[in-house]
Design a protein around this motif. Sequence first.
Motif, mmCIF file in Angstrom:
data_model
loop_
_atom_site.group_PDB
_atom_site.id
_atom_site.type_symbol
_atom_site.label_atom_id
_atom_site.label_comp_id
_atom_site.label_asym_id
_atom_site.label_seq_id
_atom_site.Cartn_x
_atom_site.Cartn_y
_atom_site.Cartn_z
ATOM 1 N N LYS A 258 0.895 -1.212 0.070
ATOM 2 C CA LYS A 258 0.111 -0.117 0.043
ATOM 3 C C LYS A 258 0.963 1.063 -0.067
ATOM 4 C CE LYS A 258 -4.121 2.104 2.448
ATOM 5 N NZ LYS A 258 -4.730 2.081 3.581
ATOM 6 N N ASN A 259 2.128 1.304 0.740
ATOM 7 C CA ASN A 259 2.840 2.486 0.931
ATOM 8 C C ASN A 259 3.466 2.652 -0.427
ATOM 9 O OD1 ASN A 259 2.130 3.026 3.590
ATOM 10 N ND2 ASN A 259 4.020 1.778 4.314
ATOM 11 N N THR B 42 0.946 4.228 -2.914
ATOM 12 C CA THR B 42 0.577 5.293 -2.518
ATOM 13 C C THR B 42 2.061 6.523 -2.755
ATOM 14 O OG1 THR B 42 -0.590 4.611 -0.489
ATOM 15 C CG2 THR B 42 0.364 6.998 -0.363
ATOM 16 N N LYS B 43 3.005 6.294 -2.787
ATOM 17 C CA LYS B 43 4.261 6.764 -3.114
ATOM 18 C C LYS B 43 4.097 7.071 -4.727
ATOM 19 C CE LYS B 43 7.254 5.742 0.573
ATOM 20 N NZ LYS B 43 8.612 5.057 0.850
ATOM 21 N N ASP C 158 1.573 9.756 -5.144
ATOM 22 C CA ASP C 158 2.256 11.141 -4.793
ATOM 23 C C ASP C 158 2.954 11.706 -5.581
ATOM 24 O OD1 ASP C 158 0.446 10.917 -2.594
ATOM 25 O OD2 ASP C 158 2.128 10.142 -1.312
ATOM 26 N N THR D 156 -3.380 12.791 -5.482
ATOM 27 C CA THR D 156 -3.537 12.683 -3.914
ATOM 28 C C THR D 156 -5.161 12.444 -3.660
ATOM 29 O OG1 THR D 156 -3.842 15.068 -3.582
ATOM 30 C CG2 THR D 156 -1.808 14.160 -3.356
ATOM 31 N N ASN D 157 -5.238 11.845 -2.327
ATOM 32 C CA ASN D 157 -6.579 11.765 -1.883
ATOM 33 C C ASN D 157 -7.545 10.451 -2.785
ATOM 34 O OD1 ASN D 157 -6.888 13.778 -0.099
ATOM 35 N ND2 ASN D 157 -7.076 15.221 -1.663
ATOM 36 N N GLU D 158 -6.355 9.655 -2.985
ATOM 37 C CA GLU D 158 -7.296 8.428 -3.884
ATOM 38 C C GLU D 158 -6.981 7.123 -2.944
ATOM 39 O OE1 GLU D 158 -8.714 7.997 -6.544
ATOM 40 O OE2 GLU D 158 -8.291 9.928 -7.707
ATOM 41 N N ASP D 159 -7.360 7.357 -1.627
ATOM 42 C CA ASP D 159 -7.182 6.146 -0.713
ATOM 43 C C ASP D 159 -7.854 4.873 -1.410
ATOM 44 O OD1 ASP D 159 -5.739 7.848 0.706
ATOM 45 O OD2 ASP D 159 -7.212 8.258 2.214
ATOM 46 N N VAL E 299 -6.284 3.190 -4.194
ATOM 47 C CA VAL E 299 -4.831 2.676 -3.707
ATOM 48 C C VAL E 299 -5.136 1.152 -2.989
ATOM 49 C CG1 VAL E 299 -2.838 2.736 -2.036
ATOM 50 C CG2 VAL E 299 -3.655 4.785 -3.598
ATOM 51 N N THR F 293 -3.923 -2.454 -4.245
ATOM 52 C CA THR F 293 -3.272 -3.255 -3.335
ATOM 53 C C THR F 293 -4.079 -4.625 -3.215
ATOM 54 O OG1 THR F 293 -2.855 -1.354 -2.091
ATOM 55 C CG2 THR F 293 -2.503 -3.650 -1.052
#
Length: 795
Positions: A24-25, A28-29, A32, A37-40, A43, A47
């Motif tokens: 997940k990290n 996310t990177k 970024d 952004t704000n695509e939780d 993401v 994953t």
Amino acid sequence: MNYAEICIIKRDGKKEDFSISKIKNAVTKAFDATGITNEDKLVADITMRVISNFTTPTISVEQIQDLVEKEIMKVQPEVAKKYIIYREWRNTEREKKSQIKQIMDGIVAIDKNDVNLSNANMSSHTPAGQMMTFASEVTKNYTYRYLLPKKFAVAHQLGDIHIHDLDYYPTKTTTCIQYDMDDLFERGFRTKNGSIRTPQSIQSYATLATIIFQTNQNEQHGGQSIPAFDFFMAKGVLKSFRKHLTSLLGFYTSIEGASADEKSIKAIVNEQVSSVKTSEQEKESLRMALTAIGINIEKEVVNKIIEKAYASTRKDTHQAMEGFIHNLNTMHSRGGNQVVFSSINYGTDTSAEGRLVIEELLTTTMEGLGGRGEVPVFPIQIFKIKNGVSYSEEDYQKAMEDFDAAMDGKVKFSTPNFDLFLKACRTTAKALFPNFMFLDTPYNTNELWRADDPKRYKYELATMGCRTRVFENVAGEKSSLGRGNLSFTTINMPRLAIEAHRKAEKLVGTSDKEAFETKEKELFLNSVRSMAELVAEQLYARYEYQRTALARQFPFMMGNDVWKGGGNLDPNQEVGDVLRSGTLGIGFIGGHNAMMALYGEGHGHSEKAWNTLYETIEEMNKVVEEYKAKYNLNYSILATPAEGLSGRFTKMDRKKYGKIAGVTDNDYYVNSFHVDVKEQISIVDKIKCEAPFHAITRGGHITYVELDGEAQKNVKAITKIVKVMHDEGIGYGSINHPVDTCNSCGYKGVVYDKCPVCGSENIMRMRRITGYLTGDLSTWNSSKRAEEKDRVKHH
């Protein structure tokens, strides 16, 4: 599958428990880095899709990264691209960690590899050379990690660009400098251990020039040049002549029993004698002035004394030039037996003193070094061709009518230094130097130049021998004096062409050749522009870092106002705006290889390829103009003098793309805009092909032609080649030919396998590597040796 039971195999073979958060990290990177952004939720979805592809209880890190790459590509290709670039950069970083010990081991074992042979001017196997190489490799690593902004470090490490002299990056040094030697001589200068006063003889002038070279070499990472060697040395010749004349007159006076002291004679000589070529009026004025203080001397005696003084001065000048060349080839300026990267420009001083300097310099160069007359590697010599001063069409035609008589000095020319031009051609036919610079090409002229200006050299272009050009100036006067290059970075042009070709295949296919070539050219030009913009920003970042250096870090260069403006600084002041007069070079390599990648043919014989390459460099110049305006700095395009770089890019691209005919199938990329070294092309056609590129590479350029046989037997041909360069608008040119010496018996000539006299295979082969010479091909790295082997002879 129970994810708690999954085992991850790391790159070193060790195992660890699976962790969803690490995937997940990483995703996310990547988002970024693209500015998304704000695509939780997205993401999290990616994953889980990655995890759903696990089919075995054990899986490697590389397999997981492949899955991450695949799943991101399905929904966000731009994010996937960032992830791929980051992944490749991390792989490169890991490889470097494992490679650093191998590199160090190779230095310790003095292996004959490209790390140890990265600089043909350094003996890397000596203890000091090893220390220099150790320091270089470690400092580069430090620069990557802690000093370079990440995007520039990534671009360099992946091979998109090459930031030159990274090992010197932390020191904040500039690359090169052009000396205002007259200013240094007149004011005197300080070194670490004391002050040097104004020299009083040609021997002192020449000696101090070498000291200046040697001292300043430790404050810069590149070369150094004297822009007007003949003008700067001329004063020393006149001082020596006056000294000899004073001494001889004093000796004559003592024999005749006159009472005048030498001080009085010296004052008269200094007042009455303005040249080593004294006119009849000057001779008579000198005689009358001596008579006025009680020294009665006949006219014939004055003439004989002046002749003797001139002969002694010529001898002194010869010895001074001999010492100058010998010193610059033996005085080590850095560890690794490195001598100074030195260049001298000359050819336009028409005074008797300046001409004498060049006559004796050329004679000394012809004589060579040591007992066997070895060709001197340094200084790189550049003869300045100036219409009406050192060249004219009328004098050229006159020389061609009876060339032997012209070379013997039996033909009178209207141009004052045309005879020196002929001697320069004869010298380069034997010693490979001087090269030739053409001051009347439109981009090399200066509107302030006047023939009657005693300091007209200020407005004459001078160059570093390797090709770096410093002339135009947004921060002051258009001149080469007291300025230099700050740094330069090179674009991997073939890689951009390969990528454009492949993208065009995917976008439009190859069935419609015209549409395909139009698309790949568009993609290529866009990518060149983007990369040039990246380099421009990188150069600015380095400039901002260099500005923070304190003046005391460069005690000779700044303390003595060598770099103009530095003399006004307090030692603890930052150099700041003083560096604004320097140049920032956006370089490129592999123009030929890039055209091969696009069209399957080079620009040497293809009009389409030539036009595209020219348009490409014009596009780079648009970036130069934009960044000149943006930062008010001297950006320019440099035809990169690639030594180690010619192989670095090629190896990386062959690994990435495989072997591509004419592109990555050799061990080197062809330098800048040069026609392929293997191309069968005539001398005239090569010059005509490359000349237009000189006008759009204002950061520096060079065109060479490669001759077969012993050039010294055909000086007339050398002269004709220089004329073609002059007529076609070349800015800076050189003529290569084999110069071989048998180390066993001293035979000189073209040696193929064995010496024709003694049969020895111990042969020193003098060749030109970028703009300077090297004494032995064995000191070249593998890529440049391969390039030299492929060079065809031009006819």
